[in-house]
Scaffold this active site. Structure first.
Site, PDB file in Angstrom:
ATOM      1  N   ASP A  30      10.028 -14.194 -18.888  1.00  0.00           N
ATOM      2  CA  ASP A  30       9.291 -15.293 -18.963  1.00  0.00           C
ATOM      3  C   ASP A  30       7.687 -14.934 -18.391  1.00  0.00           C
ATOM      4  OD1 ASP A  30      10.024 -18.277 -18.188  1.00  0.00           O
ATOM      5  OD2 ASP A  30       8.144 -18.006 -17.240  1.00  0.00           O
ATOM      6  N   ILE A  31       6.707 -15.773 -18.821  1.00  0.00           N
ATOM      7  CA  ILE A  31       5.529 -15.294 -18.669  1.00  0.00           C
ATOM      8  C   ILE A  31       4.980 -15.637 -17.120  1.00  0.00           C
ATOM      9  CG2 ILE A  31       4.293 -17.822 -19.149  1.00  0.00           C
ATOM     10  CD1 ILE A  31       2.123 -16.007 -20.794  1.00  0.00           C
ATOM     11  N   ASN A  87      17.260 -26.122 -18.675  1.00  0.00           N
ATOM     12  CA  ASN A  87      16.668 -27.254 -18.434  1.00  0.00           C
ATOM     13  C   ASN A  87      16.785 -28.099 -19.691  1.00  0.00           C
ATOM     14  OD1 ASN A  87      15.740 -26.477 -15.783  1.00  0.00           O
ATOM     15  ND2 ASN A  87      14.072 -25.584 -16.425  1.00  0.00           N
ATOM     16  N   GLN A  94      12.120 -29.943 -18.663  1.00  0.00           N
ATOM     17  CA  GLN A  94      11.989 -28.990 -19.718  1.00  0.00           C
ATOM     18  C   GLN A  94      10.627 -29.034 -20.100  1.00  0.00           C
ATOM     19  OE1 GLN A  94      14.794 -29.798 -22.977  1.00  0.00           O
ATOM     20  NE2 GLN A  94      13.935 -27.903 -24.280  1.00  0.00           N
ATOM     21  N   HIS A 100      16.446 -23.016 -24.501  1.00  0.00           N
ATOM     22  CA  HIS A 100      16.221 -21.719 -23.907  1.00  0.00           C
ATOM     23  C   HIS A 100      17.159 -21.773 -22.792  1.00  0.00           C
ATOM     24  CE1 HIS A 100      12.894 -24.273 -22.592  1.00  0.00           C
ATOM     25  NE2 HIS A 100      12.938 -23.558 -21.399  1.00  0.00           N
ATOM     26  N   LEU A 101      17.640 -20.517 -22.195  1.00  0.00           N
ATOM     27  CA  LEU A 101      18.389 -20.261 -21.414  1.00  0.00           C
ATOM     28  C   LEU A 101      17.564 -19.288 -20.200  1.00  0.00           C
ATOM     29  CD1 LEU A 101      21.251 -20.009 -19.905  1.00  0.00           C
ATOM     30  CD2 LEU A 101      21.899 -18.227 -21.194  1.00  0.00           C
ATOM     31  N   HIS A 102      17.086 -19.718 -18.972  1.00  0.00           N
ATOM     32  CA  HIS A 102      16.670 -18.885 -18.051  1.00  0.00           C
ATOM     33  C   HIS A 102      17.660 -18.156 -17.430  1.00  0.00           C
ATOM     34  CE1 HIS A 102      12.839 -21.345 -17.545  1.00  0.00           C
ATOM     35  NE2 HIS A 102      13.476 -22.317 -17.938  1.00  0.00           N
TER      36      HIS A 102
HETATM   37  P1  5GP Z   1      11.176 -25.028 -19.450  1.00  0.00           P
HETATM   38  O1  5GP Z   1      10.318 -25.631 -18.077  1.00  0.00           O
HETATM   39  O2  5GP Z   1      11.012 -25.449 -20.699  1.00  0.00           O
HETATM   40  O3  5GP Z   1      12.873 -24.893 -18.961  1.00  0.00           O
HETATM   41  O4  5GP Z   1      10.841 -23.473 -19.028  1.00  0.00           O
HETATM   42  C1  5GP Z   1       9.715 -22.851 -20.139  1.00  0.00           C
HETATM   43  C2  5GP Z   1       9.694 -21.530 -19.765  1.00  0.00           C
HETATM   44  O5  5GP Z   1       8.642 -20.913 -20.582  1.00  0.00           O
HETATM   45  C3  5GP Z   1       8.699 -21.517 -18.459  1.00  0.00           C
HETATM   46  O6  5GP Z   1       9.445 -20.681 -17.238  1.00  0.00           O
HETATM   47  C4  5GP Z   1       7.388 -20.772 -18.958  1.00  0.00           C
HETATM   48  O7  5GP Z   1       6.947 -19.761 -17.795  1.00  0.00           O
HETATM   49  C5  5GP Z   1       7.755 -19.936 -19.890  1.00  0.00           C
HETATM   50  N1  5GP Z   1       6.847 -19.938 -20.950  1.00  0.00           N
HETATM   51  C6  5GP Z   1       6.178 -20.884 -21.389  1.00  0.00           C
HETATM   52  N2  5GP Z   1       4.976 -20.322 -22.570  1.00  0.00           N
HETATM   53  C7  5GP Z   1       5.277 -19.185 -22.715  1.00  0.00           C
HETATM   54  C8  5GP Z   1       4.865 -17.756 -23.203  1.00  0.00           C
HETATM   55  O8  5GP Z   1       3.781 -18.166 -24.058  1.00  0.00           O
HETATM   56  N3  5GP Z   1       5.412 -16.893 -23.076  1.00  0.00           N
HETATM   57  C9  5GP Z   1       6.519 -16.587 -22.200  1.00  0.00           C
HETATM   58  N4  5GP Z   1       6.859 -15.147 -22.109  1.00  0.00           N
HETATM   59  N5  5GP Z   1       6.877 -17.399 -21.356  1.00  0.00           N
HETATM   60  C10 5GP Z   1       6.226 -18.716 -21.672  1.00  0.00           C
END
Ligand code: 5GP
Ligand code: ZN
Length: 114
Positions: A30-31, A87, A94, A100-102
């Site tokens: 994750d970034i 999420n 989300q 996506h699975l964290h």
């Molecule tokens: P969500 O909030 O949709 O469950 O999580 C999305 C996740 O994607 C976040 O934790 C965010 O940091 C990550 N993310 C968003 N854009 C990028 C990206 O360009 N590269 C990476 N590696 N992670 C990303």
């Protein structure tokens, strides 16, 4: 989908720190990590969220969870475990509309979530 960040990561158009890739899925860090270990496991198929997953996606989604287990162990978290989070839509906070699975590990995580 051309306007999907994660489809662009799959296509290699946006760089990522890859952990694992096969024909079905990709795992990458994750970034914005929220734990010492925080990576995402995504299907290459664009499924927007859990509520839109179809019965025929069940095997694919199961494979994601099982691979996540293996990868978390490889990151040194087999003994203490971690957390696997999906999420979904607005109440689930989300932000990227590609399922996506964290996977979190490396510290004790609070419960319940906020
Ligand atoms: P969500 O909030 O949709 O469950 O999580 C999305 C996740 O994607 C976040 O934790 C965010 O940091 C990550 N993310 C968003 N854009 C990028 C990206 O360009 N590269 C990476 N590696 N992670 C990303
Ligand atoms: Zn996508």
């Amino acid at each position: 989908m051309s306007d999907c960040i994660f489809c662009n990561i799959i296509a290699g158009e946006i760089p990522s720190k890859k952990i694992y890739e096969d024909d079905d899925m990709l795992a990458f860090h994750d970034i914005s990590p929220q734990a010492p270990v925080h990576f995402l496991v995504i299907p290459k198929k664009h499924i927007p969220n859990v509520m839109e997953a179809k019965p025929e996606d069940a095997l694919l989604l199961g494979k994601l969870l099982h691979k996540a287990q293996t990868l978390l162990a490889e990151q040194g978290c087999a003994e203490k475990g971690g957390r696997f989070v999906v999420n979904c839509k607005s109440d689930g906070m989300q932000t990227v509309e590609h399922i996506h699975l964290h996977v979190f590990g490396g510290r004790s995580l609070g419960w319940p979530p906020g």
